[in-house]
Design a protein around this motif. Structure first.
Motif, PDB file in Angstrom:
ATOM      1  N   UNK A 154       0.832  -1.203   0.000  1.00 17.42           N
ATOM      2  CA  UNK A 154       0.000   0.000   0.000  1.00 17.42           C
ATOM      3  C   UNK A 154       0.866   1.252   0.000  1.00 17.42           C
ATOM      4  N   UNK A 155       0.274   2.369  -0.453  1.00 18.00           N
ATOM      5  CA  UNK A 155       0.946   3.658  -0.537  1.00 18.00           C
ATOM      6  C   UNK A 155       0.594   4.505   0.686  1.00 18.00           C
ATOM      7  N   UNK A 156       1.597   5.191   1.208  1.00 21.17           N
ATOM      8  CA  UNK A 156       1.395   6.026   2.396  1.00 21.17           C
ATOM      9  C   UNK A 156       1.279   7.485   2.006  1.00 21.17           C
ATOM     10  N   UNK A 157       0.293   8.157   2.566  1.00 19.28           N
ATOM     11  CA  UNK A 157       0.150   9.605   2.439  1.00 19.28           C
ATOM     12  C   UNK A 157       0.311  10.219   3.830  1.00 19.28           C
ATOM     13  N   UNK A 158       1.054  11.326   3.905  1.00 17.54           N
ATOM     14  CA  UNK A 158       1.323  11.985   5.182  1.00 17.54           C
ATOM     15  C   UNK A 158       0.845  13.422   5.147  1.00 17.54           C
ATOM     16  N   UNK A 173      -2.894   5.079   4.683  1.00 16.63           N
ATOM     17  CA  UNK A 173      -2.463   4.297   3.530  1.00 16.63           C
ATOM     18  C   UNK A 173      -3.641   4.018   2.610  1.00 16.63           C
ATOM     19  N   UNK A 174      -3.339   3.897   1.323  1.00 15.89           N
ATOM     20  CA  UNK A 174      -4.325   3.477   0.329  1.00 15.89           C
ATOM     21  C   UNK A 174      -3.714   2.341  -0.482  1.00 15.89           C
ATOM     22  N   UNK A 175      -4.529   1.540  -1.160  1.00 17.32           N
ATOM     23  CA  UNK A 175      -3.986   0.431  -1.944  1.00 17.32           C
ATOM     24  C   UNK A 175      -3.002   0.880  -3.024  1.00 17.32           C
ATOM     25  N   UNK A 176      -2.334  -0.079  -3.608  1.00 19.80           N
ATOM     26  CA  UNK A 176      -1.276   0.178  -4.584  1.00 19.80           C
ATOM     27  C   UNK A 176      -1.805   0.833  -5.853  1.00 19.80           C
ATOM     28  N   UNK A 177      -0.898   1.436  -6.610  1.00 19.90           N
ATOM     29  CA  UNK A 177      -1.269   2.077  -7.868  1.00 19.90           C
ATOM     30  C   UNK A 177      -1.915   1.084  -8.825  1.00 19.90           C
ATOM     31  N   UNK A 178      -1.517  -0.168  -8.734  1.00 18.75           N
ATOM     32  CA  UNK A 178      -2.118  -1.192  -9.586  1.00 18.75           C
ATOM     33  C   UNK A 178      -3.587  -1.420  -9.320  1.00 18.75           C
TER      34      UNK A 178
END
Length: 263
Positions: A71-75, A84-89
């Motif tokens: 997953x991708x982290x946003x701060x 976090x949100x799921x992967x770009x895929x």
């Protein structure tokens, strides 16, 4: 996108956008706590709740869990949180931290905004229930998540309900084409070291200029107080009833990643 240099933008309240207190009727009246803005109708009266004492036991907020693998982290440095949100895929896009999105009034003045955002499934139908958008708001994505502050004149519970209800109004019609909104009472939220409150808005969209505008939507918020006394808020709104819509169970998984930003 609206890239805000230095994090400065002219808005009605700290943290992004005027609050349209969720009270039934009295549509044209002014409200001092909302900065003189018209109220958004269609939601039940929240009542003024007192902040409740911290709870202990199994529901007590614990240490942040590790983010899901891949997953991708946003701060948010401004609001001292991460999620976090799921992967770009899986069709998720995380924006730079200096990117802010907003809905405006007819004159172009921002009415509600969020920063440190992410979108799900961009590139869909560009038709929107509310055309008054800045940045990525209302441009075809199926869900958006971001951060905000809060209104210090309101209780933490009212902040949670207003964020859920107001994003439901602006993302799915605006003051000129208000959707039908049902907002839950605020409930305690104790996850990952956060001791806050959450609320959910269920939206029935009344202005559908194209079939790509969803018939319904859901908005969820989490609000808590920072050590400074300021509110920190996380909000997610998501189309429902259209192809590819994010299941509520997935929304709840993303919510469970929200945690304080260390340092």
């Amino acid at each position: 996108m609206l890239a805000v240099v230095g994090g400065v933008v002219a808005l009605a309240v700290i943290g992004g956008g005027a609050f349209f207190l969720l009270k039934g009727g009295d549509d044209g009246k002014k409200d001092d706590k909302a900065g003189g803005a018209s109220q958004a109708s269609g939601a039940p009266a929240p009542g003024k709740q007192q902040e409740q004492p911290k709870q202990s036991g199994p529901d007590a907020a614990g240490a942040p869990a590790a983010p899901p693998a891949g997953w991708q982290t946003q701060s948010s440095k401004e609001h001292k949180l991460q999620y976090d949100v799921p992967a770009a895929g899986e069709k998720w896009k995380v924006f730079p931290q200096d990117t802010m999105l907003a809905y405006t009034d007819a004159s172009g003045k921002p009415q509600i905004s969020m920063r440190d955002t992410a979108n799900y499934s961009e590139g869909g139908c560009a038709s929107s229930a509310n055309p008054n958008a800045i940045g990525e708001a209302g441009k075809g994505q199926l869900a958006t998540v971001g951060t905000a502050g809060g209104d210090a004149s309101l209780s933490i519970q009212d902040n949670a309900r207003n964020w859920a209800g107001n994003w439901g109004v602006f993302a799915y019609g605006g003051l000129g084409n208000k959707p039908k909104i049902e907002v839950s009472q605020a409930k305690p939220w104790k996850q990952n070291g956060i001791d806050g409150w959450t609320a959910t808005a269920k939206v029935k969209v009344l202005n559908r200029p194209s079939p790509c505008v969803p018939p319904t939507a859901i908005v969820k918020s989490i609000v808590w107080k920072l050590p400074s006394g300021e509110f920190s808020s996380w909000i997610m709104y998501a189309d429902q009833g259209v192809s590819g819509a994010l299941p509520e169970s997935r929304i709840d998984e993303i919510m469970k990643t929200v945690r304080p930003l260390k340092g």
